[in-house]
Write a protein that holds these residues in place. Sequence first.
Motif, mmCIF file in Angstrom:
data_model
loop_
_atom_site.group_PDB
_atom_site.id
_atom_site.type_symbol
_atom_site.label_atom_id
_atom_site.label_comp_id
_atom_site.label_asym_id
_atom_site.label_seq_id
_atom_site.Cartn_x
_atom_site.Cartn_y
_atom_site.Cartn_z
ATOM 1 N N TYR A 1 21.377 53.625 -11.519
ATOM 2 C CA TYR A 1 21.685 53.154 -10.171
ATOM 3 C C TYR A 1 23.151 53.388 -9.839
ATOM 4 O O TYR A 1 23.496 53.876 -8.753
ATOM 5 C CB TYR A 1 21.350 51.666 -10.044
ATOM 6 C CG TYR A 1 21.853 51.040 -8.764
ATOM 7 C CD1 TYR A 1 21.139 51.171 -7.578
ATOM 8 C CD2 TYR A 1 23.062 50.330 -8.736
ATOM 9 C CE1 TYR A 1 21.604 50.619 -6.396
ATOM 10 C CE2 TYR A 1 23.540 49.776 -7.568
ATOM 11 C CZ TYR A 1 22.815 49.926 -6.398
ATOM 12 O OH TYR A 1 23.293 49.384 -5.228
ATOM 13 N N ASN B 1 23.821 57.048 -9.210
ATOM 14 C CA ASN B 1 23.277 57.512 -7.939
ATOM 15 C C ASN B 1 24.079 57.017 -6.746
ATOM 16 O O ASN B 1 24.159 57.704 -5.718
ATOM 17 C CB ASN B 1 21.818 57.079 -7.797
ATOM 18 C CG ASN B 1 20.869 57.989 -8.539
ATOM 19 O OD1 ASN B 1 20.533 59.071 -8.074
ATOM 20 N ND2 ASN B 1 20.446 57.573 -9.720
ATOM 21 N N VAL B 2 24.691 55.851 -6.875
ATOM 22 C CA VAL B 2 25.492 55.307 -5.780
ATOM 23 C C VAL B 2 26.882 55.928 -5.759
ATOM 24 O O VAL B 2 27.366 56.369 -4.708
ATOM 25 C CB VAL B 2 25.594 53.772 -5.899
ATOM 26 C CG1 VAL B 2 26.615 53.220 -4.909
ATOM 27 C CG2 VAL B 2 24.241 53.132 -5.657
ATOM 28 N N ASP C 1 26.835 60.235 -5.249
ATOM 29 C CA ASP C 1 25.705 60.548 -4.379
ATOM 30 C C ASP C 1 25.804 61.911 -3.714
ATOM 31 O O ASP C 1 24.836 62.384 -3.115
ATOM 32 C CB ASP C 1 25.546 59.464 -3.318
ATOM 33 C CG ASP C 1 26.751 59.383 -2.378
ATOM 34 O OD1 ASP C 1 27.833 59.877 -2.752
ATOM 35 O OD2 ASP C 1 26.613 58.819 -1.276
ATOM 36 N N ASP D 1 26.018 66.021 -3.109
ATOM 37 C CA ASP D 1 25.216 67.121 -3.656
ATOM 38 C C ASP D 1 25.889 67.778 -4.853
ATOM 39 O O ASP D 1 25.209 68.267 -5.756
ATOM 40 C CB ASP D 1 24.977 68.176 -2.564
ATOM 41 C CG ASP D 1 24.065 67.667 -1.461
ATOM 42 O OD1 ASP D 1 23.340 66.681 -1.699
ATOM 43 O OD2 ASP D 1 24.079 68.249 -0.358
ATOM 44 N N LYS E 1 24.707 66.480 -8.267
ATOM 45 C CA LYS E 1 23.274 66.448 -8.541
ATOM 46 C C LYS E 1 22.991 66.628 -10.025
ATOM 47 O O LYS E 1 22.139 65.934 -10.609
ATOM 48 C CB LYS E 1 22.571 67.537 -7.743
ATOM 49 C CG LYS E 1 21.056 67.555 -7.927
ATOM 50 C CD LYS E 1 20.400 68.638 -7.091
ATOM 51 C CE LYS E 1 18.890 68.641 -7.319
ATOM 52 N NZ LYS E 1 18.216 69.707 -6.517
ATOM 53 N N ARG F 1 23.589 63.337 -11.934
ATOM 54 C CA ARG F 1 22.526 62.352 -11.750
ATOM 55 C C ARG F 1 21.274 62.733 -12.532
ATOM 56 O O ARG F 1 20.670 61.907 -13.223
ATOM 57 C CB ARG F 1 22.197 62.209 -10.266
ATOM 58 C CG ARG F 1 23.361 61.723 -9.407
ATOM 59 C CD ARG F 1 22.883 61.326 -8.014
ATOM 60 N NE ARG F 1 22.270 62.449 -7.294
ATOM 61 C CZ ARG F 1 22.921 63.301 -6.524
ATOM 62 N NH1 ARG F 1 24.245 63.180 -6.372
ATOM 63 N NH2 ARG F 1 22.293 64.264 -5.887
ATOM 64 N N GLN G 1 29.509 53.143 -2.759
ATOM 65 C CA GLN G 1 28.885 54.355 -2.244
ATOM 66 C C GLN G 1 29.888 55.493 -2.117
ATOM 67 O O GLN G 1 30.901 55.381 -1.432
ATOM 68 C CB GLN G 1 28.259 54.078 -0.873
ATOM 69 C CG GLN G 1 27.395 55.201 -0.336
ATOM 70 C CD GLN G 1 26.051 55.274 -1.032
ATOM 71 O OE1 GLN G 1 25.508 54.245 -1.421
ATOM 72 N NE2 GLN G 1 25.514 56.471 -1.194
ATOM 73 N N GLY G 2 29.581 56.598 -2.806
ATOM 74 C CA GLY G 2 30.368 57.811 -2.642
ATOM 75 C C GLY G 2 31.759 57.782 -3.240
ATOM 76 O O GLY G 2 32.592 58.618 -2.882
#
Length: 513
Positions: free
Chosen positions: A105, A108-109, A112, A114, A117, A120, A194-195
């Motif tokens: 989690y 992914n947060v 996030d 591309d 990828k 992740r 986030q990000g």
Amino acid sequence: MNLKNLVILASAFSLVASCSKKPEQSSVTGWNYNDSKMGGFQVSKEKEQRTGPGLVFVQGGTFTMGATQEDVMRDWNNVPRRVTVNSFYIDQTEVANIHYREYLYWLNVVFDADEYKAVREGALPDTLCWRSELAYNEPMVEYYFRHPSYNYYPVVGVTWKQAHDFCMWRSDRVNEKALLDRGFINKNAVKNLQGLGQENFNTKAYLMGEFQPTPGPAAKSKKNALKNPNGTPRTNVTFEDGILLPGYRLPTEAEWEYAALGYINQNPLPGKNDKKRGEELIANKQVYSWSNNVNGLRDTRHGSWQGTFMANFKRGSGDNMGVAGGLNDNAVYTAPVTSFFPNGFGLYNMSGNVSEWVADVYRPLSTEDVEDVAPYRGNKFETVDMGKENKAERDSLGRIKMRNVTDSESKSRRNYQKGDVINYLDGDSTISGIAYGYGKTTLISNKSRVVKGGSWNDRAYWLSPGARRFLEEDQSNSTIGFRCAMDRVGSPAGNGRQTGINYKQRRQNTRKQ
């Protein structure tokens, strides 16, 4: 009491208080510590290491590492050898699905975008590890890792590399929370992860000044015990302050095996006046981690545990959990990580449930080569990559860039002469002209990592702490999980206990001339 007496009494209290706050002095120079008028050298009050989340303290000592039963596999890879393990910490349980999902989690947060990828997807466990050509295991493929029924079952399908990365992630999250709890990082700054990407908290980057979080209220407070040399509050924490913990990591093979035996809670000399005499415990030669005596039996005063299973394993061909109405271990596959009785150190499932990754690179005769103290094979020494501008930098994940120590940097040293010593004294080509022909004459390579402890699909032989197998570090299995460990700093005897033995000094040795 009149005003004059009150003033006198207050002055006396003030004098006593000022005397009690006398700065600590250096015993070699006489200069004050933590005194801005005398250079400002900061020294934190001596403190013990706190126990990190999920960990149990394991007091080190000497033990006989290796086989305690007949080598029926004829591997000859666990020859008994007496070694010493330093004190350390280890997880009370195997890392569970819910813990690993927490890790995913966060990835992914925070990552996030591309461009991350591969990061992740690279952390995902291989759920296809449950598949078999001649078994219906699709429910495990679909549900085992994600369904809440399996929250506290051990995570499997994780490679050695993934387990290693989980340990690094856990280290940073635990240390970041320690700074949050003490008010050195602003809690509002971490509400939205986030990000964040590269701008996430990393312990080494923080200590090297390459990551600057938003200071919390305690950092700017006058009550802040951390001071700069000029006496002003210090906003950044150093490792010398004793707030940050050493990193989580995989245990070494010797640590894992020592912890599995759990000798500390066993007394071979029972009696009212007998103390627990640890020196004799190494002669027990017990077979399994739950043993309380040489026969491997552990029962209550009335014998109510006799005949029950003490671990999750395979009793015989086609018998993975017994008969309906009388199941032996109540688990056809894995069981919750707190199942069965813990060993002497309070550790669960050191025999059975899932086998576990440890840090060591596998060699059949490691016990013939490694040191007596803290034995380990797998050293590949690293140092901070200072780059062209002679400055530490962070990589795309926010971690300090590291590089391998070169042989030219090591050649003048006496304690080691090479940066990569995974092959040291093991019949490698550099020393003897003999090389491992991986894929031709052997399955052993520098990527082979030791696997310890039996699993839900193993016979009793593999449940012995001395048994050892291996798998490539980039492969996984439905029978292999892991647990983390941590270095112990300070007294090996434990918190509140001294290192060494102190005797009263003779008067003539303490007189000042």
